[in-house]
Motif scaffolding. Structure first.
Motif, PDB file in Angstrom:
ATOM      1  N   UNK A  93       0.840  -1.197   0.000  1.00 28.91           N
ATOM      2  CA  UNK A  93       0.000   0.000   0.000  1.00 28.91           C
ATOM      3  C   UNK A  93       0.877   1.249   0.000  1.00 28.91           C
ATOM      4  N   UNK A  94       0.451   2.257  -0.760  1.00 28.14           N
ATOM      5  CA  UNK A  94       1.211   3.511  -0.816  1.00 28.14           C
ATOM      6  C   UNK A  94       0.771   4.444   0.310  1.00 28.14           C
ATOM      7  N   UNK A  95      -0.463   4.293   0.743  1.00 28.23           N
ATOM      8  CA  UNK A  95      -0.928   5.125   1.848  1.00 28.23           C
ATOM      9  C   UNK A  95      -0.727   4.345   3.142  1.00 28.23           C
ATOM     10  N   UNK A  98      -4.275   4.870   7.534  1.00 25.96           N
ATOM     11  CA  UNK A  98      -5.369   4.168   8.211  1.00 25.96           C
ATOM     12  C   UNK A  98      -5.016   2.701   8.436  1.00 25.96           C
ATOM     13  N   UNK A 100      -6.505   0.057   7.785  1.00 29.07           N
ATOM     14  CA  UNK A 100      -6.790  -0.891   6.699  1.00 29.07           C
ATOM     15  C   UNK A 100      -5.529  -1.148   5.858  1.00 29.07           C
ATOM     16  N   UNK A 101      -4.687  -0.127   5.726  1.00 27.89           N
ATOM     17  CA  UNK A 101      -3.485  -0.295   4.904  1.00 27.89           C
ATOM     18  C   UNK A 101      -2.483  -1.228   5.576  1.00 27.89           C
ATOM     19  N   UNK A 104      -3.800  -4.572   5.166  1.00 29.26           N
ATOM     20  CA  UNK A 104      -3.572  -5.070   3.805  1.00 29.26           C
ATOM     21  C   UNK A 104      -2.153  -5.613   3.666  1.00 29.26           C
ATOM     22  N   UNK A 108      -1.086  -9.360   2.823  1.00 26.63           N
ATOM     23  CA  UNK A 108      -0.178  -9.685   1.727  1.00 26.63           C
ATOM     24  C   UNK A 108       0.947 -10.597   2.210  1.00 26.63           C
TER      25      UNK A 108
END
Lengths: 306, 461
Positions: A93-95, A98, A100-101, A104, A108
């Motif tokens: 994730x680039x962000x 939050x 959720x990233x 994520x 992964x």
């Protein structure tokens, strides 16, 4: 032991090792080529060299690519078109603002785990992962404190222009840049390239390692390593400012590969943010004339700082 | 007033306009002579060939007056939202709010072409270190600095993640210059793992893991919150559902226009006007209702011409499928000047053309639409969709136009070309289209002519 190659610093070596596989973070050679990957105009030489290495490397059992940059994300397509070697694309994730990233990223890593198991890896227990992490951390600690670079007051730096090297990853064979700077009377006090200190994960918290090692892994890597591609990438600038101050840096060489938009776009900001003389060194790694041009520019930069 | 379809120059349009007006042409507020846009610096119009229909006139006038609409929206006290990069999804959300106008600042990439660099947006980008090694979308940075082309938005959103580095890097510079951005993540679309729950995405070609759809939905929730905050009112499911329904009406119109034009025995609408028409689907050129009316006009015009067997190019003009948008609009004219016709396109936003599901919760539907973006998956995925569409439209050749400096084009073009050659056996031509093609026009034309010859040769028994 099965060897898994990767080059992105956001792939945790501990995670691969805890699966009973050998993590191999490779720094491809600039002259690493493969007939399967002909020169392509506009393609980053690092991504191209890594792809060529993956295709030609008979010793590795699999390769991990990441989405850290568009070129690396896409070069994996080229590799899968041209080889049957197993490859995996880790979605970074680039962000980061939050939860959720971070989740994520952890998902992964779990997906990576399942892929590693198809190559002979074993899913690690929490204890195994924690022990592996602590072991790797010990070695990294030794590396962090080695040498006198972290002590800018050391007499061996006297009379030398203290520099920071900032930018994308360095290809093997290009490390002669450090010698060149030395010959010109300078010293790289801070290697803030993606193959240098910039990409070191944070130190692990032993308690957190025991309680929830995967989350601690995500914190130390995903949440802590500054990266030019994060949005926003304020942590990169905060880190650079602090490190340049700590190491008494007097000048900055921003070494960027031609076609790397991410670093190229930040050169102006670096100059403004660091308030230090900055050499924008665009390199193509395409032969002797290019290296002579690089040498000439570094010499001129050093002269202006002495 | 009927007239033989013909491509005419800007000067010829003046005479044609007088004739149409004399015949009672009714125009919307943005109507008028096309040549008046020269006064705004839109000098490229002098080099373009235009469809001579009233529908095309309305289309061009609508396109070239977007800046005025945005300025008017600001004057009227409406909130202006700059939605960046995702091309088609967040604009639908923004238009669900009654007091919001959304546009894609990305569209500034055409300003250097349309104004033939007279506004020096690229020079401004150069001065900030964003030189011509970047995609022409760098003009957006110049447009924010000069503030001459659109009002500075009340809210800026930008999708990042599986997007091109150029755009991400330029958006980051924009934020560092003081333009706060609400970033949201669009993940790389990956194939679902065996036994992993998945969703078929709009377009019916791509699938995404259920977890990726859930993640995208969580990110769109961030956009939803930002929009609510900016607009000062709630953006609920009912409003989103209505906006999706409106978007789908436009998408269906466009789909019918594409089908009519691209499958007609003679091409009833030229490639250039079709490019503009397709672009309207992304953010409605800042007016949803006008967009629908213009597409209806174009469709009616196309049907009239098809029924009269009238159109542009010969019946046997080689049918070319075009991949990627062109930085210079003139490139689409060159295609026809070389004797070919357009029979299908993939301008990087097929997800803005496919209907958004209406049988699921709105954010779920929008998340699926966002994940159907052809640019966020593998190049092979994208190539598979291009191959399917090229087959559907009976393409005889494919042109992949490269965008100079774009981080995705260096590799993607080759992968797409390889895939198409293998799976469709169509001849594929890769060409680079700079913002102004004048200097390289002969080279581009020669390459397209060679493609035309190849297609004709392949037709021989």
């Amino acid at each position: 032991m099965q060897r898994i190659v990767y080059t992105c610093p956001f792939v945790p070596a501990e995670w691969i090792a805890a699966h009973g596989l050998q993590p191999a973070r490779v720094v491809p050679r600039s002259d690493c080529t493969s007939a399967a990957i002909p020169p392509i105009e506009g393609l980053c030489t690092f991504a191209q060299a890594f792809a060529a290495q993956v295709i030609s490397d008979s010793l590795s059992q699999g390769a991990v690519f990441t989405t850290a940059c568009d070129q690396m994300r896409r070069v994996r397509d080229l590799v899968t078109d041209r080889t049957t070697a197993p490859t995996f694309l880790l979605n970074l994730p680039k962000t980061w603002q939050n939860s959720e990233c971070t989740q994520l990223y952890m998902d992964e890593l779990r997906r990576l785990s399942r892929w590693l198991c198809t190559l002979g890896g074993r899913p690690p227990s929490g204890e195994t992962l924690a022990a592996t992490m602590i072991d790797f951390d010990r070695h990294r600690h030794a590396m962090r404190t080695a040498g006198c670079k972290t002590q800018p007051s050391c007499p061996c730096h006297d009379g030398r222009v203290k520099l920071a090297l900032v930018g994308g990853p360095i290809l093997a064979g290009e490390f002669r840049l450090f010698d060149l700077v030395e010959r010109c009377g300078g010293r790289i006090m801070l290697d803030a390239t993606e193959t240098g200190e910039l990409s070191l994960p944070d130190t692990f918290d032993a308690d957190h390692c025991r309680r929830d090692p995967l989350r601690e892994l995500a914190r130390a890597y995903f949440q802590s390593i500054p990266a030019v591609w994060k949005r926003p990438n304020t942590s990169l600038f905060d880190w650079l400012k602090q490190m340049c101050r700590n190491r008494n840096v007097q000048g900055v060489i921003c070494r960027r590969l031609v076609w790397c938009d991410l670093w190229h776009a930040e050169v102006h900001r670096l100059r403004d943010a660091l308030q230090l003389p900055l050499l924008d060194l665009d390199v193509t790694d395409d032969g002797k004339s290019a290296s002579e041009r690089t040498a000439c520019r570094i010499q001129a930069f050093m002269e202006t700082l002495q | 007033m009927t007239c033989t379809p013909r491509q005419i120059t800007l000067d010829e349009w003046d005479a044609r306009y007088d004739a149409l007006k004399a015949a009672g042409l009714a125009e919307p507020a943005c109507g008028g002579r096309l040549s008046r846009h020269l006064a705004d610096g839109d000098y490229r119009l002098r080099k373009l060939s235009f469809d001579n229909s009233p529908a095309a006139l309305r289309l061009w006038n609508f396109l070239l007056t977007e800046e005025e609409r945005l300025a008017q929206a600001r004057t009227d006290g409406r909130k202006i939202v700059g939605v960046m990069k995702d091309l088609g999804t967040t604009a639908v959300m923004a238009y669900a709010l009654p007091n919001v106008v959304a546009f894609y600042p990305d569209g500034a990439w055409w300003i250097p072409c349309v104004m033939e660099n007279s506004d020096r947006l690229l020079a401004v980008a150069d001065s900030l270190g964003i030189d011509d090694s970047f995609c022409p979308v760098r003009a957006m940075l110049g447009a924010f600095i000069t503030a001459n082309h659109f009002p500075i938005p009340d809210l800026l959103t930008c999708s990042v993640g599986a997007t091109c580095d150029d755009f991400s890097a330029i958006a980051q510079r924009l934020e560092a210059l003081g333009h706060k951005i609400v970033w949201w993540e669009i993940p790389h679309r990956r194939p679902p793992e065996p036994d992993e729950p998945y969703v078929t995405l709009p377009g019916q070609i791509f699938t995404a893991a259920r977890s990726q759809v859930d993640f995208a939905r969580s990110q769109l929730r961030i956009v939803q919150n930002a929009l609510q905050q900016t607009a000062g009112c709630t953006l609920d499911d009912e409003m989103l559902a209505a906006a999706i329904s409106h978007a789908n009406r436009i998408r269906r119109l466009l789909a019918e226009l594409r089908r009519t034009v691209y499958t007609a025995p003679r091409c009833p609408i030229p490639a250039l006007e079709m490019l503009i028409a397709e672009m309207l689907a992304i953010h409605y050129c800042s007016n949803r209702d006008q967009t629908a009316a213009i597409l209806q006009d174009l469709l009616a015009q196309a049907r009239t011409r098809v029924s009269a067997d009238a159109g542009f190019a010969d019946h046997d003009a080689p049918k070319v499928f075009w991949v990627n948008p062109v930085a210079d609009l003139r490139a689409m004219n060159i295609l026809e000047q070389c004797g070919a016709r357009l029979c299908g396109t993939e301008y990087m936003f097929t997800h803005a053309l496919d209907p958004i599901p209406e049988d699921v919760e709105p954010l779920e539907a929008l998340a699926r639409a966002a994940l159907a973006d052809p640019m966020i998956g593998s190049a092979r995925d994208r190539a598979a969709r291009i191959a399917a569409d090229a087959r559907d439209f009976h393409a005889e050749a494919v042109i992949v136009s490269r965008i100079p400096g774009a981080s995705h084009c260096a590799l993607e073009g080759r992968i797409i070309a390889d895939h198409l050659r293998k799976t469709t056996h169509l001849p594929v031509l890769e060409i680079e289209i700079p913002p102004l093609t004048d200097a390289v026009r002969p080279a581009i034309a020669t390459r397209i002519e060679a493609l035309v010859e190849t297609v004709k040769h392949r037709r021989r028994p």
